[in-house]
Design a protein around this motif. Structure first.
Motif, PDB file in Angstrom:
ATOM      1  N   PHE A  35      50.640  43.508  39.045  1.00 18.88           N
ATOM      2  CA  PHE A  35      50.469  44.358  40.221  1.00 18.88           C
ATOM      3  C   PHE A  35      51.397  43.953  41.372  1.00 18.88           C
ATOM      4  CE2 PHE A  35      47.666  46.018  43.749  1.00 18.88           C
ATOM      5  CZ  PHE A  35      47.792  47.351  43.394  1.00 18.88           C
ATOM      6  N   PRO A  81      52.619  45.067  45.707  1.00 19.70           N
ATOM      7  CA  PRO A  81      51.585  46.016  45.296  1.00 19.70           C
ATOM      8  C   PRO A  81      51.995  47.462  45.596  1.00 19.70           C
ATOM      9  CG  PRO A  81      50.575  44.155  46.380  1.00 19.70           C
ATOM     10  CD  PRO A  81      52.059  43.957  46.493  1.00 19.70           C
ATOM     11  N   LYS A  82      52.706  47.639  46.698  1.00 22.23           N
ATOM     12  CA  LYS A  82      53.117  48.983  47.079  1.00 22.23           C
ATOM     13  C   LYS A  82      53.949  49.650  45.981  1.00 22.23           C
ATOM     14  CE  LYS A  82      55.029  50.988  51.293  1.00 22.23           C
ATOM     15  NZ  LYS A  82      55.759  50.616  52.516  1.00 22.23           N
ATOM     16  N   ILE A 130      51.622  50.743  43.162  1.00 22.85           N
ATOM     17  CA  ILE A 130      50.830  51.923  43.511  1.00 22.85           C
ATOM     18  C   ILE A 130      51.699  53.169  43.438  1.00 22.85           C
ATOM     19  CG2 ILE A 130      49.549  53.037  45.386  1.00 22.85           C
ATOM     20  CD1 ILE A 130      48.878  50.130  46.342  1.00 22.85           C
ATOM     21  N   ASP A 136      39.399  40.577  48.053  1.00 21.43           N
ATOM     22  CA  ASP A 136      40.610  41.353  47.784  1.00 21.43           C
ATOM     23  C   ASP A 136      40.406  42.859  47.763  1.00 21.43           C
ATOM     24  OD1 ASP A 136      42.165  39.097  47.508  1.00 21.43           O
ATOM     25  OD2 ASP A 136      41.697  38.876  45.391  1.00 21.43           O
ATOM     26  N   LEU A 169      42.512  54.053  52.539  1.00 20.48           N
ATOM     27  CA  LEU A 169      43.596  53.092  52.822  1.00 20.48           C
ATOM     28  C   LEU A 169      44.803  53.149  51.874  1.00 20.48           C
ATOM     29  CD1 LEU A 169      44.549  50.852  54.695  1.00 20.48           C
ATOM     30  CD2 LEU A 169      43.303  49.221  53.307  1.00 20.48           C
ATOM     31  N   PRO A 170      44.599  53.087  50.550  1.00 21.29           N
ATOM     32  CA  PRO A 170      45.798  53.108  49.706  1.00 21.29           C
ATOM     33  C   PRO A 170      46.380  54.506  49.529  1.00 21.29           C
ATOM     34  CG  PRO A 170      43.853  52.834  48.359  1.00 21.29           C
ATOM     35  CD  PRO A 170      43.379  52.880  49.773  1.00 21.29           C
ATOM     36  N   TRP A 225      41.010  54.255  44.151  1.00 21.93           N
ATOM     37  CA  TRP A 225      42.139  54.540  43.266  1.00 21.93           C
ATOM     38  C   TRP A 225      42.012  55.858  42.529  1.00 21.93           C
ATOM     39  CZ3 TRP A 225      45.737  51.756  44.930  1.00 21.93           C
ATOM     40  CH2 TRP A 225      45.508  50.446  45.340  1.00 21.93           C
ATOM     41  N   ASP A 229      44.134  40.383  52.613  1.00 24.90           N
ATOM     42  CA  ASP A 229      44.292  40.367  51.156  1.00 24.90           C
ATOM     43  C   ASP A 229      44.045  41.749  50.574  1.00 24.90           C
ATOM     44  OD1 ASP A 229      44.842  37.653  50.994  1.00 24.90           O
ATOM     45  OD2 ASP A 229      42.717  37.145  51.078  1.00 24.90           O
ATOM     46  N   ALA A 230      42.946  42.357  51.000  1.00 26.05           N
ATOM     47  CA  ALA A 230      42.620  43.688  50.482  1.00 26.05           C
ATOM     48  C   ALA A 230      43.665  44.700  50.930  1.00 26.05           C
ATOM     49  CB  ALA A 230      41.230  44.111  50.965  1.00 26.05           C
ATOM     50  N   ALA A 231      44.154  44.549  52.159  1.00 27.41           N
ATOM     51  CA  ALA A 231      45.165  45.478  52.654  1.00 27.41           C
ATOM     52  C   ALA A 231      46.428  45.384  51.810  1.00 27.41           C
ATOM     53  CB  ALA A 231      45.473  45.169  54.119  1.00 27.41           C
ATOM     54  N   LYS A 232      46.823  44.154  51.498  1.00 25.87           N
ATOM     55  CA  LYS A 232      48.025  43.953  50.689  1.00 25.87           C
ATOM     56  C   LYS A 232      47.851  44.593  49.316  1.00 25.87           C
ATOM     57  CE  LYS A 232      51.092  40.294  49.118  1.00 25.87           C
ATOM     58  NZ  LYS A 232      51.095  38.902  48.673  1.00 25.87           N
ATOM     59  N   LEU A 233      46.696  44.394  48.727  1.00 26.55           N
ATOM     60  CA  LEU A 233      46.437  44.961  47.403  1.00 26.55           C
ATOM     61  C   LEU A 233      46.320  46.478  47.453  1.00 26.55           C
ATOM     62  CD1 LEU A 233      43.962  42.398  45.861  1.00 26.55           C
ATOM     63  CD2 LEU A 233      46.231  42.951  45.051  1.00 26.55           C
ATOM     64  N   SER A 234      46.156  47.026  48.638  1.00 29.23           N
ATOM     65  CA  SER A 234      46.139  48.481  48.771  1.00 29.23           C
ATOM     66  C   SER A 234      47.526  49.002  49.129  1.00 29.23           C
ATOM     67  CB  SER A 234      45.128  48.905  49.837  1.00 29.23           C
ATOM     68  OG  SER A 234      43.836  48.548  49.439  1.00 29.23           O
ATOM     69  N   GLY A 235      48.512  48.141  49.079  1.00 27.96           N
ATOM     70  CA  GLY A 235      49.878  48.593  49.300  1.00 27.96           C
ATOM     71  C   GLY A 235      50.345  48.535  50.745  1.00 27.96           C
ATOM     72  N   VAL A 236      49.573  47.871  51.604  1.00 28.50           N
ATOM     73  CA  VAL A 236      49.973  47.770  53.003  1.00 28.50           C
ATOM     74  C   VAL A 236      50.945  46.601  53.158  1.00 28.50           C
ATOM     75  CG1 VAL A 236      49.142  47.290  55.337  1.00 28.50           C
ATOM     76  CG2 VAL A 236      47.784  48.712  53.792  1.00 28.50           C
TER      77      VAL A 236
END
Lengths: 507, 335
Positions: free
Chosen positions: A303, A325-326, A329, A343, A357-358, A413, B210-217
């Motif tokens: 990821f 991660p970006k 995604i 996380d 958010l994503p 997701w 951490d969660a923000a990074k994993l969401s692509g931020v």
């Protein structure tokens, strides 16, 4: 010999119930003076709970604990210390910035008129260390020592409190072969001096060098206790697994199509070595393994959370590059992480904000202004398709139960047209009904042609849901099993194929 | 399911995150105004209110900057020094005969450079924000001092009349231009924070990086943006000070970074990140300004003013801790 056979610890009919789970059910355990007792079982078998009761972290609900033949009632951390029980933790509990001597005497510093007697403490620390034949200066800063030496300091610390019952939880997982030999030498030394050791490890290969007897647990039950020499490796594994599969898993058969997602020779640090696998259309690939096998690390490397050292990733036949991660995604590869509090969720933000958010790129225009109506629609759809129970989408994500929080993490997701969804321990710590909903959701993704990767430590769950299973150990995939042929024994045999760290001639 | 909420505008407003705290402090602000109005009726004169607004404006501007940074869970100590740097650079350039507007642009670029440096140090090099911005704070103050050879500047001269009117003395609809600048910037930055992706990313980074990074931020990008916003706000405040005094003073903006923290936290912005809205910063800055102005009117010496304001800052955060502390216990019970 008489003296040697005498049990120092006898735990009988121990039962411990956590809300919703019976962690220990009528378990008995015995430890004799001067022996090394291996405590074996799968993840979640109840080993940790048992030693935590012995060391006073948890209190038992039922049963008796006898030490030296005397019923001691409930053990507290204080009384455990008094009885000479000490745990050498898997994650070392030390103040990295203090010296070896300061750590050994932490909380019971020697002092005179309120002034620390540093010299005496160093002398005493020196004495203990040399009695263990450990070559560390007491004035060294603990943080400067390698992990193996830190562990020895921890053992020295335990001995300095006159501990005679030592509990070691996966002590060799972070050590090199040389260091393991050193540790085993110390363990044999301790044994000779009449200390008793409870040794918890998944590395079955290593047991033969030190272990006298084994106790095997499964699903919170006591299974068997025997001399180590009387059991074969296969027997031990079959005692460990044979787990009753109580739940029904809603597995669905889908025709398998072409390869959607493939990972080739992925390398990322020690925990991800040459990992290669394919996931095809209409299948769930399970990744099984014990704790610390490198499964989570693999998902994080794919990821783009952790840096990769090498390897290619193909999606629908085309190579994709994932650095962050970006990138993943954008390409359509998403991860439901293992630790949802750490996380997965922004717990101070609302459920709506977490789900959006994503997906903000889809919800906003060119000037990056968020369309409130689109956002509410997406969030509403996600909530209803996952049947999350909530008062309002504006509530804090932290206010939800574990199962519903997990659904929100998954729901983030679903709004995207992802091609690959990686689930890392998606059902940990959530109730049965929520688990089934997560399973159904995985099936729905699979039926829609999405490649699903399902990482889990629970063998029944992997066997029940996955179409194909990759088994990892020591950062490598040790083998693949088809749904039809996979059994708990076969998985466990692959999952314990550790590299042999010990050279056989050493004895 | 929540159609009920949608139909009720009041409830909808109340649902906005952090609105509760804002309403509480708004009540406090109103009470303060009434008290000062009773003590001294001229408090409510148009003249005083207009002056009061002009006093509040710079605090609001730096408050906006600091709020942005605080919501990401960081802090910017360089704000006050950047104010001083902005004043000194712009004044020095103008005393050397440069076109005021060109001077403004150069000053802005210099200030933004400090913001970029802050962002890179904090999110790129992972320095603790307190240390990183302590460093840039000292450097920026040094630049302010060195700009005119360790002297305050002379008068920026008649050529800068337009500049002075634009940033300080001019009026539109009877209100001073500084106030209009603050209003316009507030509207823009409030829109960015509440309605755009960047804004949402700012909250997400502050709540759980951490969660923000994993969401692509992008943590680096988001953090750098907030520090740049803080430096832009500080730069504008520095320009208003230059326009006001008609010269550059090396110690301009001293301690402003802390006033900015005060305005933010009184208004309900959490120093732990993830929480707060800019409406709160307005109220926080207003309470600050009203206390200064009102106590001055009431004849209180500077020392008393400082003590009162200090107490208010501690009380408002204490209130917040007590309220949120109570909530935390509840959540744990639910588990």
């Amino acid at each position: 010999m008489e003296e040697k056979e005498r049990p120092v610890v006898e735990m009988e009919h121990i039962t411990k119930i956590f809300p919703g789970v019976v962690a220990l059910d009528d378990v008995s355990f015995e430890l004799r003076k001067g022996e090394v007792m291996a405590l074996l079982g799968e993840n979640g078998a109840g080993k940790s709970t048992l030693v935590k009761i012995l060391s006073g972290v948890y209190t038992k609900d039922e049963g008796t604990i006898k030490i030296d033949g005397v019923d001691v009632g409930d053990v507290t951390p204080q009384s455990a210390r008094k009885h000479g029980i000490a745990i050498i933790h898997q994650e070392l509990n030390m103040c990295r910035h203090l010296s070896v001597a300061e750590n050994i005497f932490l909380g019971r510093e020697l002092s005179k008129h309120g002034i620390l007697s540093s010299k005496e403490m160093e002398k005493e620390a020196e004495r203990i260390l040399s009695s263990l034949k450990i070559d560390i200066s007491p004035s060294t800063i603990v943080g400067d020592l390698p992990v193996s030496k830190q562990q020895m300091v921890e053992i020295a610390k335990a001995l300095s409190t006159n501990a005679r019952i030592l509990i070691m939880d996966e002590p060799t997982s972070a050590l090199s072969d040389k260091e393991i030999n050193e540790l085993f030498r110390i363990i044999r030394d301790l044994k000779e001096h009449g200390h008793s050791i409870i040794y918890i490890s998944h590395r079955l290969e290593e047991l033969k060098h030190i272990v006298d007897r084994v106790t095997i647990m499964r699903d919170g039950h006591f299974i068997t206790r025997a001399d180590f020499s009387s059991l074969s490796m296969d027997q031990i594994i079959s005692y460990m697994v044979g787990r009753e599969i109580k739940e029904k898993f809603p597995h669905v058969e889908t025709p398998v199509g072409e390869t959607v997602f493939s990972v080739k020779n992925l390398n990322a640090g020690k925990m991800v070595r040459n990992v290669s696998f394919d996931v095809r259309k209409g299948e769930i690939l399970g990744i099984a393994g014990l704790m610390g096998a490198g499964r989570t690390e693999t998902t994080r490397a794919i990821f783009g959370v952790d840096p990769k050292e090498g390897g290619n990733i193909h999606l629908d036949g085309k190579e994709i590059v994932i650095r962050r991660p970006k990138d993943a995604i954008k390409a359509g590869v998403v991860l439901v992480p293992e630790d949802r509090k750490k996380d997965g969720l922004c717990t101070k933000l609302s459920i709506r904000e977490n789900i959006a958010l994503p997906n903000l790129d889809m919800l906003s225009d060119k000037a990056s202004v968020i369309h409130s109506r689109k956002e509410h629609k997406m969030v509403g759809d996600a909530i209803s398709s996952l049947s999350v129970k909530l008062s309002s989408a504006e509530a804090n994500a932290a206010s939800l139960s574990g199962g519903n929080q997990q659904k929100i993490v998954v729901g983030k997701w679903l709004a995207r047209r992802s091609r690959v969804v990686i689930f890392d321990e998606p059902t940990r710590g959530i109730d049965v009904a929520a688990k089934v909903e997560i399973y159904n959701l995985m099936n729905r993704l699979k039926e829609n042609g999405i490649a699903v990767v399902f990482v889990s430590s629970e063998l029944p769950e992997i066997l029940g849901m996955a179409d194909r299973i990759a088994v990892m150990c020591d950062g490598e995939i040790k083998g693949f099993l088809q749904r039809g042929e996979a059994t708990q024994e076969k998985i466990m045999a692959l999952a314990t194929q550790f590299e042999k760290k010990i050279v056989e001639v050493e004895l | 399911m929540n159609g009920n909420v949608k139909n009720n505008p009041l409830k909808k407003v109340l649902q906005i995150r952090g609105m509760g705290q804002v309403l509480t402090v708004t009540v406090g602000l109103i009470i303060l105004c009434i008290v000062f109005g009773i003590i001294n009726p001229t408090f409510f004169s148009f003249r005083n209110i207009n002056n009061l607004l002009r006093q509040i404006a710079p605090i609001l501007l730096i408050g906006i900057g600091q709020s942005y940074v605080l919501i990401t869970g960081n802090i910017d100590l360089s704000i006050g020094s950047v104010v001083g740097m902005s004043t000194m650079i712009s004044a020095t350039l103008m005393t050397h005969g440069m076109n005021p507007w060109l001077s403004v642009i150069i000053t802005l670029i210099c200030c933004i450079a400090v913001g970029l440096a802050n962002g890179l140090l904090v999110a790129g090099c992972k320095l603790p924000p307190f240390i990183a911005t302590l460093g840039t704070m000292t450097i920026a103050r040094g630049i302010a001092q060195i700009a005119n050879g360790n002297y305050n500047t002379d008068s920026i001269g008649a050529a800068a009349e337009g500049f002075r009117n634009f940033f300080y003395y001019g009026r539109f609809l009877g209100i001073f231009s500084t106030v209009w600048i603050a209003i316009v910037l507030w509207v823009i930055f409030n829109f960015i924070l509440s309605r755009t992706r960047t804004g949402r990313h700012i909250y997400a980074v502050g709540s759980n990086p951490d969660a923000a990074k994993l969401s692509g931020v992008s943590i680096l990008g988001t953090t750098t943006k907030v520090y740049v916003v803080a430096s832009i706000c500080s730069c504008i405040v520095g320009l208003t000070q230059c326009a006001s005094a008609g010269m550059g003073a090396m110690d301009a903006g001293n301690s402003y970074e802390l006033y900015a923290v005060a305005a933010s936290v009184i208004g309900g912005v959490s120093t732990l990140g993830g929480q707060g809205i800019l409406l709160g910063t307005v109220i926080g800055a207003a309470i600050w300004g009203v206390l200064q102005n009102g106590l001055q009117f009431a004849g209180a010496p500077v020392a008393i003013r400082n003590i009162v304001i200090g107490v208010i800052v501690v009380l408002s955060v204490l209130l917040d801790v007590v309220v949120r502390g109570g909530k935390k216990i509840k959540i744990q019970k639910n588990k």
